[in-house]
Design an enzyme around this catalytic site. Structure first.
Site, PDB file in Angstrom:
ATOM      1  N   ASN A   2      44.533  40.353  43.470  1.00  0.00           N
ATOM      2  CA  ASN A   2      44.340  42.332  44.215  1.00  0.00           C
ATOM      3  C   ASN A   2      46.125  42.869  43.578  1.00  0.00           C
ATOM      4  O   ASN A   2      46.201  43.500  42.860  1.00  0.00           O
ATOM      5  CB  ASN A   2      44.016  42.939  45.535  1.00  0.00           C
ATOM      6  CG  ASN A   2      44.026  43.831  44.781  1.00  0.00           C
ATOM      7  OD1 ASN A   2      43.933  45.177  44.445  1.00  0.00           O
ATOM      8  ND2 ASN A   2      45.150  44.221  46.333  1.00  0.00           N
ATOM      9  N   GLN A  54      42.809  51.734  46.149  1.00  0.00           N
ATOM     10  CA  GLN A  54      42.638  51.356  44.683  1.00  0.00           C
ATOM     11  C   GLN A  54      44.153  51.121  43.233  1.00  0.00           C
ATOM     12  O   GLN A  54      44.146  50.601  42.350  1.00  0.00           O
ATOM     13  CB  GLN A  54      41.372  51.381  43.727  1.00  0.00           C
ATOM     14  CG  GLN A  54      40.185  50.749  44.572  1.00  0.00           C
ATOM     15  CD  GLN A  54      39.113  51.398  43.400  1.00  0.00           C
ATOM     16  OE1 GLN A  54      38.778  51.489  42.523  1.00  0.00           O
ATOM     17  NE2 GLN A  54      37.882  50.152  44.081  1.00  0.00           N
ATOM     18  N   ASP A  83      50.695  45.627  44.311  1.00  0.00           N
ATOM     19  CA  ASP A  83      49.550  45.968  43.464  1.00  0.00           C
ATOM     20  C   ASP A  83      49.209  46.682  42.379  1.00  0.00           C
ATOM     21  O   ASP A  83      50.314  46.394  41.724  1.00  0.00           O
ATOM     22  CB  ASP A  83      48.706  47.705  44.356  1.00  0.00           C
ATOM     23  CG  ASP A  83      47.423  47.728  43.934  1.00  0.00           C
ATOM     24  OD1 ASP A  83      46.430  47.229  45.004  1.00  0.00           O
ATOM     25  OD2 ASP A  83      46.686  48.717  42.778  1.00  0.00           O
ATOM     26  N   ASP A 116      39.521  37.488  47.046  1.00  0.00           N
ATOM     27  CA  ASP A 116      40.162  38.228  48.744  1.00  0.00           C
ATOM     28  C   ASP A 116      40.218  39.450  48.167  1.00  0.00           C
ATOM     29  O   ASP A 116      40.875  40.188  46.553  1.00  0.00           O
ATOM     30  CB  ASP A 116      41.441  37.516  48.225  1.00  0.00           C
ATOM     31  CG  ASP A 116      42.269  38.175  49.483  1.00  0.00           C
ATOM     32  OD1 ASP A 116      41.750  38.051  51.177  1.00  0.00           O
ATOM     33  OD2 ASP A 116      42.694  39.034  49.331  1.00  0.00           O
ATOM     34  N   HIS A 155      39.523  46.373  46.535  1.00  0.00           N
ATOM     35  CA  HIS A 155      41.184  47.600  46.252  1.00  0.00           C
ATOM     36  C   HIS A 155      41.138  47.065  44.834  1.00  0.00           C
ATOM     37  O   HIS A 155      41.809  47.715  44.547  1.00  0.00           O
ATOM     38  CB  HIS A 155      42.526  46.888  46.732  1.00  0.00           C
ATOM     39  CG  HIS A 155      42.286  47.080  48.350  1.00  0.00           C
ATOM     40  ND1 HIS A 155      42.732  48.286  48.892  1.00  0.00           N
ATOM     41  CD2 HIS A 155      41.571  46.435  49.221  1.00  0.00           C
ATOM     42  CE1 HIS A 155      42.620  47.948  50.790  1.00  0.00           C
ATOM     43  NE2 HIS A 155      42.085  47.368  50.438  1.00  0.00           N
ATOM     44  N   GLU A 198      35.138  40.196  48.392  1.00  0.00           N
ATOM     45  CA  GLU A 198      35.208  41.017  49.863  1.00  0.00           C
ATOM     46  C   GLU A 198      35.716  41.855  49.533  1.00  0.00           C
ATOM     47  O   GLU A 198      36.934  42.722  49.146  1.00  0.00           O
ATOM     48  CB  GLU A 198      37.009  40.412  50.192  1.00  0.00           C
ATOM     49  CG  GLU A 198      36.737  40.894  51.682  1.00  0.00           C
ATOM     50  CD  GLU A 198      38.613  40.107  52.513  1.00  0.00           C
ATOM     51  OE1 GLU A 198      38.696  40.432  53.901  1.00  0.00           O
ATOM     52  OE2 GLU A 198      39.125  40.734  51.801  1.00  0.00           O
TER      53      GLU A 198
END
Length: 604
Positions: A149, A202, A211, A241, A245, A267
């Site tokens: 992510n 996100q 990100d 993981d 997001h 997750e």
């Protein structure tokens, strides 16, 4: 985390085959990187990932280095029922000294990727490849924790990662990323603060972690290249993981570029009033069910009666493709679940999860810690030390029959449903058709009764104690002590010692005459806890309980392996299984081959 009943979905949805950084409230953090790898040996041929079945079980070996996992695969795990191991993230990460101030060498540095090089404080690329091959040769697949992510929290100045890769904020040249490959840069910079805002969750940065723009085809290709590198080494699956997001469709597009059919578990931590749910991600694979460990905690040692647990399933509001777990590295530190300090209750929860058919279970084995950020034991060069289960730092709970033995139970009962349910208060039992039967006593007293089963008549070996259970006319009579379990299945030929760990003792039994001066609170008992199985294999409630007849001097004569020097400590265990450890280094005593050793200690 775990989430999922073995089932194959479309290419976009694969099912099992083969950080929280600065704040516990955040969902997990981590990320990875890729590059050329300088001529280290590769395994001869990658293994194809097989679909997860109802008999499969994952063991999450948190912060175990690659050599230690390989040794465990070739040793105790080779004879266990575990079919997959989940590793910590394998990619290059920040240096331990670049963690948050005051938290040097924290565990969460593995979740701050600098590149996708397979070079970390857990081992090199060649060590990782050797681990994958060794485990595969012993029938165990590897699931890698994939941090895709985000990248590490970069500073304005250039720093270097574990393998020497340079990086700064939004610049990760060894991973092939620059400012155009990230969300919310420049004047648009934002960090997540409102979890009810889908776009923010996100597209903004998670506690400062940069990100990635996972809508970008270029970024998707880079991430897929990293995952394919791991698949090429024989990795059988991935834990994604911080999947919450990443938009579910964007994550699906990445996974569609991955070779083969690896197992996927994601997750996704749901929160009240939040728009992002686990159900959105089931098309990509399994989803960790975070309500599951909370329910186990409340039913095994909480406000709800344990007898309800056999009915657990999708009707409890769980995601359909559920990855189930008792604890993981986030929840055991953040208080959302039980952890090793819960003693017998924790073991009962692990055993139940493996006995019950719902979901794809992921057991957990890690290390002892005294603060949220505390990392694993390190060598002088800051690499993670090899695991020594006798030293008492790594818990090695997976060696207990409540875990490895019950993983065998799960494998033997695959494809069967729950039958012959009995329950009363905090004790319950259920069968798995004619294949097996398990009894769980989470209460404070013994349960003595006759249990009706669908088992064929005959003698069975209890997985937990090693005792013989005789079934006559489909029933057996047994006394199950408080905070213990009993489990039998067709074909089992061995059992444990009601909760001990691995084979840490010698062939001959010696003894220790023990006296310790210790003041306790009402309801606490003092236990001698140590490395050998006779002393509980560092699981405090399983260590021998001492007598308070001469309070505050606690006394007893306990078994220990003759002719060996053993490590031990004293613990205080209350009636609910809560444990208090004495401070200081482990104590040692040498047990003679004849007669008993004598110790006279004071609690510290």
């Amino acid at each position: 985390m775990t989430h999922s009943v073995p089932r194959r979905t479309a290419r976009r949805g694969r099912t099992l085959a083969a950080l929280a950084a600065a704040t516990a409230a955040a969902v997990a953090l981590p990320s990875a990187q890729l590059t050329a790898h300088g001529g280290e040996p590769e395994p001869a041929a990658p293994a194809a990932a097989a679909a997860m079945t109802g008999g499969d079980a994952i063991l999450n070996m948190f912060e175990w280095n690659w050599d230690s996992i390989a040794a465990e695969c070739a040793g105790p795990l080779a004879d266990s029922g575990y079919t997959y191991i989940q590793t910590s993230p394998p990619q290059e990460h920040i240096l331990g000294g670049d963690a948050t101030d005051g938290e040097a060498h924290a565990w969460y540095i593995h979740y701050q990727p600098v590149s996708y090089k397979l070079d970390s404080r857990l081992g090199s690329r060649s060590q990782f490849a050797n681990m994958v091959t060794t485990c595969r040769d012993n029938g165990i697949g590897i699931i890698a924790d994939a941090v895709i992510n985000h990248m590490a929290a970069g500073a304005a100045e250039t720093r270097t990662g574990w393998a020497g890769s340079p990086y700064s904020q939004f610049h990760y040249p060894e991973a092939g990323y620059g400012p155009n490959d990230f969300n919310s840069t420049g004047s648009d910079y934002c960090e997540i603060g409102d979890y009810t805002d889908r776009w923010e969750v996100q597209h903004c940065h998670l506690v400062g972690l940069n990100d990635l723009d996972t809508a970008s085809p270029y970024v998707q290709d880079r991430i897929a290249e990293y995952l394919n590198d791991l698949v090429g080494l024989g990795v059988a699956g991935f834990r994604i993981d911080a999947a919450k997001h990443i938009d579910a469709g964007e994550l699906g597009a990445i996974l569609a570029k991955v070779d083969g059919d690896p197992y996927i578990v994601q997750e996704v931590i749901e929160g009240a009033g939040e728009p992002i749910t686990g159900d959105e991600y089931t098309g990509n694979g399994d989803v960790h069910e975070f309500a599951y460990p909370v329910d186990l905690r409340s039913h095994i040692n909480g406000s709800s009666e344990a007898r309800h647990l056999p009915l657990l399933g999708a009707d409890w509001g769980y995601v359909a493709n559920a990855g189930t777990f008792v604890a993981n590295h986030d929840t055991e530190r953040g208080g959302q679940s039980m952890n090793y300090e819960w003693g017998r209750d924790y073991l009962l929860a692990e055993a139940f999860m493996l006995a019950h058919p719902f979901g794809t279970p992921s057991s957990y084995t890690g290390y002892r810690f005294s603060s949220f950020h505390e990392g694993p034991p390190l060598n002088g060069d800051d690499t993670v030390a090899d695991v020594d289960c006798d030293a008492g730092v790594f818990t090695c709970l997976h060696r207990s029959p409540y875990l490895s033995g019950m993983a065998g139970f799960r494998a033997a009962t695959a494809g069967t449903g729950v039958t012959d349910v009995w329950g009363e208060g905090d004790a319950f039992a259920f069968g798995r058709g004619s294949a097996g039967y398990a009894v769980f006593n989470a209460s404070g007293g013994d349960v003595a009764r006759t249990f009706d089963t669908s088992l064929p008549d005959g003698d069975y070996i209890d997985v937990i104690s090693g005792d013989t259970v005789t079934v006559v006319d489909g029933a057996f009579t047994a006394t199950v002590a408080a905070k213990t379990a009993l489990a039998v299945y067709s074909g089992n030929t061995g059992g444990g010692d009601n909760g001990g760990g691995g084979d840490n003792g010698g062939d001959e039994t010696g003894c220790i005459d023990v006296t310790v001066t210790a003041h306790t609170q009402w309801g606490q008992m003092v236990h001698l806890t140590g490395a050998p199985g006779e002393l509980g294999s560092w699981n405090a409630p399983d260590g021998p309980e001492l007598s308070p007849a001469s309070y505050p001097r606690w006394t007893g004569t306990v078994d220990a392996p003759a002719g060996q020097t053993v490590e031990y400590k004293y613990t205080k265990v209350d009636e609910n299984g809560a444990v208090v450890w004495e401070s200081g280094e482990n104590r040692t005593v040498t047990v003679p081959t004849e007669g008993c050793a004598t110790v006279d200690d004071t609690w510290r």
